[in-house]
Design a protein around this motif. Structure first.
Motif, short mmCIF file in Angstrom:
data_model
loop_
_atom_site.label_atom_id
_atom_site.label_comp_id
_atom_site.label_asym_id
_atom_site.label_seq_id
_atom_site.Cartn_x
_atom_site.Cartn_y
_atom_site.Cartn_z
N TYR A 1 46.03 35.85 65.89
CA TYR A 1 46.86 34.76 65.35
C TYR A 1 48.21 34.90 66.03
N ILE A 2 48.31 34.35 67.23
CA ILE A 2 49.42 34.70 68.12
C ILE A 2 50.76 34.06 67.72
N ALA A 3 50.74 32.81 67.30
CA ALA A 3 51.99 32.09 67.06
C ALA A 3 52.77 32.67 65.88
N ALA A 4 54.10 32.65 65.99
CA ALA A 4 54.96 33.04 64.87
C ALA A 4 54.83 31.99 63.77
N LYS A 5 54.62 32.45 62.54
CA LYS A 5 54.42 31.54 61.41
C LYS A 5 55.20 32.04 60.20
N LYS A 6 55.67 31.09 59.39
CA LYS A 6 56.34 31.43 58.14
C LYS A 6 55.39 31.19 56.98
N ASN B 1 54.63 32.34 52.58
CA ASN B 1 55.15 32.91 51.35
C ASN B 1 54.34 34.14 50.94
N ILE B 2 55.06 35.20 50.56
CA ILE B 2 54.43 36.38 49.99
C ILE B 2 55.23 36.77 48.75
N LYS B 3 54.66 37.64 47.91
CA LYS B 3 55.34 38.05 46.69
C LYS B 3 56.05 39.38 46.91
N VAL B 4 57.38 39.37 46.73
CA VAL B 4 58.20 40.58 46.89
C VAL B 4 59.17 40.65 45.72
N GLY B 5 59.19 41.78 45.02
CA GLY B 5 60.09 41.92 43.88
C GLY B 5 59.79 40.92 42.78
N GLY B 6 58.52 40.54 42.65
CA GLY B 6 58.12 39.60 41.62
C GLY B 6 58.43 38.15 41.95
N LYS B 7 58.97 37.90 43.13
CA LYS B 7 59.32 36.54 43.52
C LYS B 7 58.60 36.14 44.81
N SER B 8 58.42 34.85 44.98
CA SER B 8 57.82 34.33 46.20
C SER B 8 58.91 34.20 47.27
N VAL B 9 58.70 34.88 48.39
CA VAL B 9 59.68 34.88 49.47
C VAL B 9 58.99 34.45 50.76
N ASN B 10 59.66 33.61 51.52
CA ASN B 10 59.12 33.16 52.80
C ASN B 10 59.38 34.22 53.86
N VAL B 11 58.34 34.57 54.60
CA VAL B 11 58.44 35.60 55.64
C VAL B 11 57.96 35.03 56.96
N GLU B 12 58.70 35.33 58.01
CA GLU B 12 58.27 34.92 59.35
C GLU B 12 57.44 36.03 59.97
N PHE B 13 56.14 35.78 60.09
CA PHE B 13 55.24 36.75 60.71
C PHE B 13 55.24 36.52 62.22
N ASN B 14 55.66 37.54 62.94
CA ASN B 14 55.68 37.47 64.40
C ASN B 14 55.44 38.88 64.93
N TYR B 15 54.20 39.14 65.30
CA TYR B 15 53.83 40.49 65.72
C TYR B 15 54.23 40.79 67.16
N LEU B 16 54.50 39.76 67.94
CA LEU B 16 54.73 39.97 69.37
C LEU B 16 56.19 40.23 69.71
N ASN B 17 57.11 39.76 68.86
CA ASN B 17 58.54 39.92 69.16
C ASN B 17 59.25 40.61 68.01
N PRO B 18 59.84 41.78 68.24
CA PRO B 18 60.54 42.49 67.17
C PRO B 18 61.72 41.71 66.62
N SER B 19 61.99 41.90 65.31
CA SER B 19 63.18 41.30 64.70
C SER B 19 64.43 41.99 65.25
N LYS B 20 65.51 41.25 65.31
CA LYS B 20 66.78 41.80 65.77
C LYS B 20 67.56 42.31 64.57
N ASP B 21 67.58 43.63 64.38
CA ASP B 21 68.30 44.20 63.24
C ASP B 21 69.80 44.07 63.45
#
Length: 204
Positions: A177-182, A184-204
């Protein structure tokens, strides 16, 4: 898929299904996850029933995975398993896998490498629910839930001859599943949108 194997042409085989965070066991979000995989809504019932050759009643099936296909996916994502990066959430925070992905990769790779050319799993086709959604139930130790990361793989269901008889077997073919996609997942009891992108690291 093995070039020597000819797939039976069917409309449902053209449908690509992503393995979502709530389904896989190695997840970013919370909870134990679901053992059911969404196949489609009311408009897909006819194709699903035709493909599985089943009326709308609970029915058990054997599905198969190609060892070569699974190893190809693992080789593709090997750099991420060995050096995972974080993902951005919609609130600006970064989230990462809590599991030791390098160890997970080694264990799964060893398990797949030791398997036969085609690996079978048992699944159950469920009745459409009250909202006409149809699901496939998988069981403990399922390849689909156990080895893959969320939104890293898309699967297609194919019908082919794997054995020396007239019966058509169900083969699950996996692709990255190559393309970066946003999503929703559950984090801390809330629904949070996450950008899944395995090919390019996030810039901390």
């Amino acid at each position: 898929m093995d070039a020597n194997l000819k797939a039976f042409d069917h409309p449902f085989s053209n449908k690509e299904i992503a393995l979502v965070d709530s389904f896989v066991l190695t997840k970013l979000g919370e909870g134990h996850g679901e053992s059911t995989l969404y196949l489609g809504g009311k408009g897909a019932h006819e194709d699903i029933a035709s493909f599985f050759d089943a009326p709308f009643k609970d029915k058990m099936f054997q599905v198969y995975f190609s060892k070569a296909n699974l190893l190809k996916i693992f080789n593709f994502y090997q750099p991420f398993y060995k050096n995972p990066h974080s993902f951005y959430m919609s609130d600006g925070r970064l989230i990462e896998f809590q599991n030791d992905l390098s160890k997970h990769y080694d264990e799964c790779f060893k398990k797949i490498n030791a398997s036969d050319e085609y690996v079978s799993n048992e699944v159950e086709l469920l009745n459409p629910d009250s909202q006409d959604r149809q699901y496939l139930r998988v069981f403990a130790g399922s390849i689909l839930r156990e080895i893959f990361l969320p939104y890293s793989v898309k699967i297609c269901f194919k019908k082919i001859h794997l054995h020396n008889n007239h019966h058509l077997d169900i083969l699950i073919e996996c692709s990255p599943y190559i393309a970066a996609k946003k999503h929703n997942i559950k984090v801390g009891g809330k629904s949070v949108n996450v950008e899944f992108n395995y090919l390019n690291p996030s810039k901390d």
